[in-house]
Design an enzyme around this catalytic site. Sequence first.
Site, PDB file in Angstrom:
ATOM      1  N   CYS A 113      31.145  31.703 -16.127  1.00  0.00           N
ATOM      2  CA  CYS A 113      29.782  32.203 -15.932  1.00  0.00           C
ATOM      3  C   CYS A 113      28.860  31.869 -17.095  1.00  0.00           C
ATOM      4  O   CYS A 113      27.635  31.872 -16.939  1.00  0.00           O
ATOM      5  CB  CYS A 113      29.800  33.712 -15.691  1.00  0.00           C
ATOM      6  SG  CYS A 113      30.734  34.194 -14.221  1.00  0.00           S
ATOM      7  N   HIS A 250      22.387  35.920 -16.818  1.00  0.00           N
ATOM      8  CA  HIS A 250      23.426  35.645 -15.831  1.00  0.00           C
ATOM      9  C   HIS A 250      23.411  36.778 -14.809  1.00  0.00           C
ATOM     10  O   HIS A 250      23.390  37.955 -15.155  1.00  0.00           O
ATOM     11  CB  HIS A 250      24.793  35.566 -16.521  1.00  0.00           C
ATOM     12  CG  HIS A 250      25.944  35.551 -15.572  1.00  0.00           C
ATOM     13  ND1 HIS A 250      25.976  34.754 -14.448  1.00  0.00           N
ATOM     14  CD2 HIS A 250      27.106  36.262 -15.565  1.00  0.00           C
ATOM     15  CE1 HIS A 250      27.111  34.965 -13.808  1.00  0.00           C
ATOM     16  NE2 HIS A 250      27.806  35.871 -14.459  1.00  0.00           N
ATOM     17  N   ASN A 280      26.812  36.753  -7.662  1.00  0.00           N
ATOM     18  CA  ASN A 280      27.192  36.065  -8.899  1.00  0.00           C
ATOM     19  C   ASN A 280      27.556  34.624  -8.555  1.00  0.00           C
ATOM     20  O   ASN A 280      28.606  34.365  -7.963  1.00  0.00           O
ATOM     21  CB  ASN A 280      28.380  36.790  -9.541  1.00  0.00           C
ATOM     22  CG  ASN A 280      28.817  36.170 -10.852  1.00  0.00           C
ATOM     23  OD1 ASN A 280      28.387  35.085 -11.210  1.00  0.00           O
ATOM     24  ND2 ASN A 280      29.687  36.856 -11.570  1.00  0.00           N
TER      25      ASN A 280
END
Length: 323
Positions: A113, A250, A280
């Site tokens: 990520c 993020h 996500n």
Amino acid sequence: MVMRSRVLGCGTFLPANIVTNQDLEQRVDTSDEWIVQRTGIRSRHIAAEGEKTSDLAIAAATRALEHAGVPAGSIDCIVLATTTPDNTFPATATKVQAALGTKGFAMDIQAVCAGFVYAMAVADNFLRNGQARRALVIGAETFSRLLDWNDRTTCVLFGDGAGAIVLEAYEAKGDSTDRGVLSTHLHSDGSQYDLLYVDGGASSTGTIGHVRMHGQEIFRHAVSKLSAVVEEALVANGLESTDIDWMVPHQANRRIIDGLARKMKLSPEKVVLTVDRHGNTSAASIPLALGEAVADGRVKRGDLILMEAIGGGLTWGSALVRW
């Protein structure tokens, strides 16, 4: 005078297939209320059968080049952040290079990520050091291919997508008023390897495997590590949190994002949020959110943008960019 890399343009791409929380209620023992309360996610885009990470990356990169107004042939370097490459090798970035017709070199970066921040740091250093003049930085994922769709703790969290930016080297004054990437700050802690991982791989099981995650532990680490790396970026540039025009985080969990904003005393109106609609998307989440804020006019020339992310590894990082 110093060399910096400024952003010429950005582009995004999301698969057409949208999966809502109500859709997931039909597949696993979960509910829209449970997912929204804990994550802020309401829907996510899922790649179609046969739609690969390279397809998403090529589409986003093409739009970034169009937005930048530069030809693909002027790109010297492609750095593609992905956890879901088309093949174990070669790098998915080389597929993008072939499709676009760019020159120079192309490489993948794997930091889950935090991948886009890592990829931007790598490209920025190439440009500052004169090894390239223009770079494509891409975050692209088909993360849905790593999910166990019977595991309600993980399958509700992730989605697919891609985002890209075009960077160009230029001579700047060397202070915080410069356009472009002011600084990047990267960290990792391999002792936390097992908090977020995939239980498979070429040298271990010979299979792809599925995402396994200790969500509460990740949450515990996230706000403290992210607030520290954000402070690191501000101190490095002699800036305060009040100088930030936009935080583009993020997009993992709304509670993590809100917690960091509160810790920074940053107004919610200054935070770019897409987690509710994208879920996500790992390395793609920051450029997807950035692209949306640029497209709708929120981000304007001269704005100071803070980017931050944490992912498996654990890896985390931040970047300050003046648009």
